[in-house]
Design a protein around this motif. Sequence first.
Motif, PDB file in Angstrom:
ATOM      1  N   GLY A  22       0.771  -1.178  -0.099  1.00  0.00           N
ATOM      2  CA  GLY A  22      -0.154   0.059  -0.082  1.00  0.00           C
ATOM      3  C   GLY A  22       0.857   1.253  -0.227  1.00  0.00           C
ATOM      4  N   ALA A  23       2.018   1.231   0.640  1.00  0.00           N
ATOM      5  CA  ALA A  23       2.751   2.399   0.878  1.00  0.00           C
ATOM      6  C   ALA A  23       3.314   2.674  -0.366  1.00  0.00           C
ATOM      7  CB  ALA A  23       3.869   2.280   1.866  1.00  0.00           C
ATOM      8  N   ARG A  24       3.621   1.722  -1.272  1.00  0.00           N
ATOM      9  CA  ARG A  24       4.446   1.793  -2.456  1.00  0.00           C
ATOM     10  C   ARG A  24       3.404   2.427  -3.417  1.00  0.00           C
ATOM     11  NH1 ARG A  24       7.225  -2.733  -1.427  1.00  0.00           N
ATOM     12  NH2 ARG A  24       5.504  -4.301  -2.306  1.00  0.00           N
ATOM     13  N   ASN A  25       2.115   2.176  -3.307  1.00  0.00           N
ATOM     14  CA  ASN A  25       1.141   2.814  -3.973  1.00  0.00           C
ATOM     15  C   ASN A  25       0.392   4.070  -3.456  1.00  0.00           C
ATOM     16  OD1 ASN A  25       1.219   0.732  -5.776  1.00  0.00           O
ATOM     17  ND2 ASN A  25      -0.238  -0.504  -4.518  1.00  0.00           N
ATOM     18  N   GLY A  26       1.150   4.631  -2.341  1.00  0.00           N
ATOM     19  CA  GLY A  26       0.845   5.954  -1.912  1.00  0.00           C
ATOM     20  C   GLY A  26      -0.425   5.839  -0.968  1.00  0.00           C
ATOM     21  N   GLN A  27      -0.877   4.582  -0.501  1.00  0.00           N
ATOM     22  CA  GLN A  27      -2.141   4.441   0.278  1.00  0.00           C
ATOM     23  C   GLN A  27      -1.364   3.916   1.770  1.00  0.00           C
ATOM     24  OE1 GLN A  27      -3.744   1.036  -2.250  1.00  0.00           O
ATOM     25  NE2 GLN A  27      -5.476   2.448  -2.418  1.00  0.00           N
ATOM     26  N   LEU A  28      -2.093   4.609   2.696  1.00  0.00           N
ATOM     27  CA  LEU A  28      -1.864   4.043   4.033  1.00  0.00           C
ATOM     28  C   LEU A  28      -3.063   3.153   4.412  1.00  0.00           C
ATOM     29  CD1 LEU A  28      -0.110   4.537   6.608  1.00  0.00           C
ATOM     30  CD2 LEU A  28      -1.764   6.228   7.382  1.00  0.00           C
ATOM     31  N   LEU A  29      -2.645   1.764   4.285  1.00  0.00           N
ATOM     32  CA  LEU A  29      -3.764   0.849   4.702  1.00  0.00           C
ATOM     33  C   LEU A  29      -3.656   0.371   6.150  1.00  0.00           C
ATOM     34  CD1 LEU A  29      -3.405  -1.330   1.507  1.00  0.00           C
ATOM     35  CD2 LEU A  29      -4.924   0.506   2.005  1.00  0.00           C
ATOM     36  N   GLN A  31      -5.419  -2.628   8.988  1.00  0.00           N
ATOM     37  CA  GLN A  31      -6.118  -3.784   9.145  1.00  0.00           C
ATOM     38  C   GLN A  31      -7.443  -3.370   9.816  1.00  0.00           C
ATOM     39  OE1 GLN A  31      -3.775  -6.575  10.846  1.00  0.00           O
ATOM     40  NE2 GLN A  31      -3.875  -8.139   9.396  1.00  0.00           N
ATOM     41  N   GLN A  32      -8.412  -4.039   9.551  1.00  0.00           N
ATOM     42  CA  GLN A  32      -9.790  -4.034   9.926  1.00  0.00           C
ATOM     43  C   GLN A  32     -10.241  -5.323  10.089  1.00  0.00           C
ATOM     44  OE1 GLN A  32     -13.405  -1.987   8.337  1.00  0.00           O
ATOM     45  NE2 GLN A  32     -13.754  -1.261  10.428  1.00  0.00           N
ATOM     46  N   CYS A  33     -10.705  -5.742  11.365  1.00  0.00           N
ATOM     47  CA  CYS A  33     -11.432  -6.886  11.683  1.00  0.00           C
ATOM     48  C   CYS A  33     -12.750  -7.044  10.902  1.00  0.00           C
ATOM     49  CB  CYS A  33     -11.412  -7.200  13.214  1.00  0.00           C
ATOM     50  SG  CYS A  33     -12.406  -8.682  13.833  1.00  0.00           S
ATOM     51  N   ASN A  34     -13.016  -8.325  10.247  1.00  0.00           N
ATOM     52  CA  ASN A  34     -14.422  -8.529   9.544  1.00  0.00           C
ATOM     53  C   ASN A  34     -15.410  -8.744  10.670  1.00  0.00           C
ATOM     54  OD1 ASN A  34     -13.112  -8.178   7.199  1.00  0.00           O
ATOM     55  ND2 ASN A  34     -13.329 -10.255   6.677  1.00  0.00           N
ATOM     56  N   GLN A  35     -14.953  -9.314  11.746  1.00  0.00           N
ATOM     57  CA  GLN A  35     -16.025  -9.805  12.671  1.00  0.00           C
ATOM     58  C   GLN A  35     -16.617  -8.599  13.566  1.00  0.00           C
ATOM     59  OE1 GLN A  35     -16.626 -13.237  12.390  1.00  0.00           O
ATOM     60  NE2 GLN A  35     -18.310 -12.714  13.776  1.00  0.00           N
ATOM     61  N   CYS A  36     -15.538  -7.893  14.165  1.00  0.00           N
ATOM     62  CA  CYS A  36     -16.093  -6.608  15.087  1.00  0.00           C
ATOM     63  C   CYS A  36     -15.600  -5.246  14.758  1.00  0.00           C
ATOM     64  CB  CYS A  36     -15.450  -7.087  16.525  1.00  0.00           C
ATOM     65  SG  CYS A  36     -13.515  -6.732  16.584  1.00  0.00           S
ATOM     66  N   SER A  37     -14.966  -5.278  13.468  1.00  0.00           N
ATOM     67  CA  SER A  37     -14.725  -4.060  12.868  1.00  0.00           C
ATOM     68  C   SER A  37     -13.676  -3.175  13.474  1.00  0.00           C
ATOM     69  CB  SER A  37     -15.986  -3.066  12.850  1.00  0.00           C
ATOM     70  OG  SER A  37     -17.040  -3.524  11.839  1.00  0.00           O
ATOM     71  N   LYS A  38     -13.022  -3.772  14.449  1.00  0.00           N
ATOM     72  CA  LYS A  38     -11.663  -3.003  15.056  1.00  0.00           C
ATOM     73  C   LYS A  38     -10.736  -2.824  14.432  1.00  0.00           C
ATOM     74  CE  LYS A  38      -8.957  -3.572  19.551  1.00  0.00           C
ATOM     75  NZ  LYS A  38      -9.220  -2.364  20.063  1.00  0.00           N
ATOM     76  N   LEU A  39     -10.092  -1.816  14.249  1.00  0.00           N
ATOM     77  CA  LEU A  39      -9.004  -1.479  13.436  1.00  0.00           C
ATOM     78  C   LEU A  39      -7.665  -1.796  14.339  1.00  0.00           C
ATOM     79  CD1 LEU A  39      -9.706   2.220  12.348  1.00  0.00           C
ATOM     80  CD2 LEU A  39      -9.852   0.179  10.952  1.00  0.00           C
ATOM     81  N   ARG A  40      -6.641  -2.130  13.718  1.00  0.00           N
ATOM     82  CA  ARG A  40      -5.260  -2.796  14.378  1.00  0.00           C
ATOM     83  C   ARG A  40      -4.035  -2.259  13.701  1.00  0.00           C
ATOM     84  NH1 ARG A  40      -7.645  -7.856  13.105  1.00  0.00           N
ATOM     85  NH2 ARG A  40      -5.905  -9.293  11.828  1.00  0.00           N
ATOM     86  N   HIS A  41      -3.114  -2.008  14.287  1.00  0.00           N
ATOM     87  CA  HIS A  41      -1.819  -1.660  13.846  1.00  0.00           C
ATOM     88  C   HIS A  41      -0.891  -1.701  15.120  1.00  0.00           C
ATOM     89  CE1 HIS A  41       0.863  -0.326  10.585  1.00  0.00           C
ATOM     90  NE2 HIS A  41       1.507   0.186  11.706  1.00  0.00           N
ATOM     91  N   LEU A  53      -9.755 -14.260  12.838  1.00  0.00           N
ATOM     92  CA  LEU A  53      -8.608 -14.275  11.766  1.00  0.00           C
ATOM     93  C   LEU A  53      -9.037 -13.748  10.429  1.00  0.00           C
ATOM     94  CD1 LEU A  53      -7.115 -17.963  12.448  1.00  0.00           C
ATOM     95  CD2 LEU A  53      -6.497 -15.563  13.419  1.00  0.00           C
ATOM     96  N   GLU A  54     -10.399 -13.291  10.634  1.00  0.00           N
ATOM     97  CA  GLU A  54     -10.829 -12.689   9.122  1.00  0.00           C
ATOM     98  C   GLU A  54     -10.580 -11.217   9.338  1.00  0.00           C
ATOM     99  OE1 GLU A  54     -12.234 -14.539   6.559  1.00  0.00           O
ATOM    100  OE2 GLU A  54     -11.706 -16.314   7.789  1.00  0.00           O
ATOM    101  N   TRP A  55     -10.065 -10.566   8.086  1.00  0.00           N
ATOM    102  CA  TRP A  55      -9.551  -9.115   8.382  1.00  0.00           C
ATOM    103  C   TRP A  55      -9.490  -8.505   6.678  1.00  0.00           C
ATOM    104  CZ3 TRP A  55      -5.291  -7.654   5.984  1.00  0.00           C
ATOM    105  CH2 TRP A  55      -4.253  -8.375   5.816  1.00  0.00           C
ATOM    106  N   LYS A  56      -9.775  -7.579   6.806  1.00  0.00           N
ATOM    107  CA  LYS A  56      -9.609  -6.504   5.505  1.00  0.00           C
ATOM    108  C   LYS A  56      -8.888  -5.264   5.636  1.00  0.00           C
ATOM    109  CE  LYS A  56     -14.040  -3.979   5.682  1.00  0.00           C
ATOM    110  NZ  LYS A  56     -14.795  -4.718   6.709  1.00  0.00           N
ATOM    111  N   ALA A  57      -8.185  -4.914   4.623  1.00  0.00           N
ATOM    112  CA  ALA A  57      -7.516  -3.602   4.661  1.00  0.00           C
ATOM    113  C   ALA A  57      -8.183  -2.372   4.128  1.00  0.00           C
ATOM    114  CB  ALA A  57      -6.175  -3.741   3.874  1.00  0.00           C
ATOM    115  N   ILE A  58      -8.398  -1.424   5.084  1.00  0.00           N
ATOM    116  CA  ILE A  58      -9.072  -0.127   4.844  1.00  0.00           C
ATOM    117  C   ILE A  58      -7.829   0.682   4.588  1.00  0.00           C
ATOM    118  CG2 ILE A  58     -11.088  -0.750   5.894  1.00  0.00           C
ATOM    119  CD1 ILE A  58     -10.360   1.725   7.853  1.00  0.00           C
ATOM    120  N   GLU A  59      -8.360   1.750   3.591  1.00  0.00           N
ATOM    121  CA  GLU A  59      -7.310   2.982   3.350  1.00  0.00           C
ATOM    122  C   GLU A  59      -7.590   4.176   4.420  1.00  0.00           C
ATOM    123  OE1 GLU A  59      -7.155   4.520  -0.729  1.00  0.00           O
ATOM    124  OE2 GLU A  59      -5.787   5.804  -0.180  1.00  0.00           O
TER     125      GLU A  59
END
Length: 136
Positions: A22-29, A31-41, A53-59
Motif C-alpha cells: 500500500g505504501a508503495r502505491n501511496g496508500q496508508l492501509l 487492518q480491520q477485523c471483519n467480525q467486530c470492525s476493530k482497527l489494528r496496527h 482471523l478474518e480481516w480486510k485492509a481499509i485505506e
Amino acid sequence: MTQQAARPHPAVSADTAFFWEGARNGQLLVQQCNQCSKLRHPPGPGCPGCGSLEWKAIESTGRGTVYSFAIHHYPPVPGFEYPNAIGLIELEEGTRLISNIVGIEPDAIEIGMPVKVTFETFERDLTLPQFRPRAS
Ligand code: ZN
C-alpha cells in the motif's frame, strides 16, 4: 561525497506485506477485523478484540494528530538523519502507528498537532509513510 548508509528495511511477513505494498502505491492501509470492525496496527494475524482471523485492509485518510513523540539523538543508527523525530500518530480512524515526523523542526513538534501522511521512497523499493504538519 560520502555515500549515505542504506536505510534499514522493515521485516515483511505475510501479515504485513499489504501495508508495505500500500505504501508503495501511496496508500496508508490499516487492518480491520471483519467480525467486530476493530482497527489494528501493527498488522497481525488475529484480532486483539475478538480473536477473529478474518480481516480486510481499509485505506486511511492519512490525517491524524501527534499522540506522543520522541526525538532520537543517540545512539545514531546508519541510514537515518538526526535529530530523528519519531511520533506516535493517532489516525482519525482511531488507531495509532509509529512513524517519523518530517518537515518541521523537532523543537516545534507539539502533542495534538495535526499531521498528514506523506510517502517517501528511499533506495531500492522502500517506501515509508511519514507524517508532516497540516492545517487543522
Ligand atoms: Zn475483532
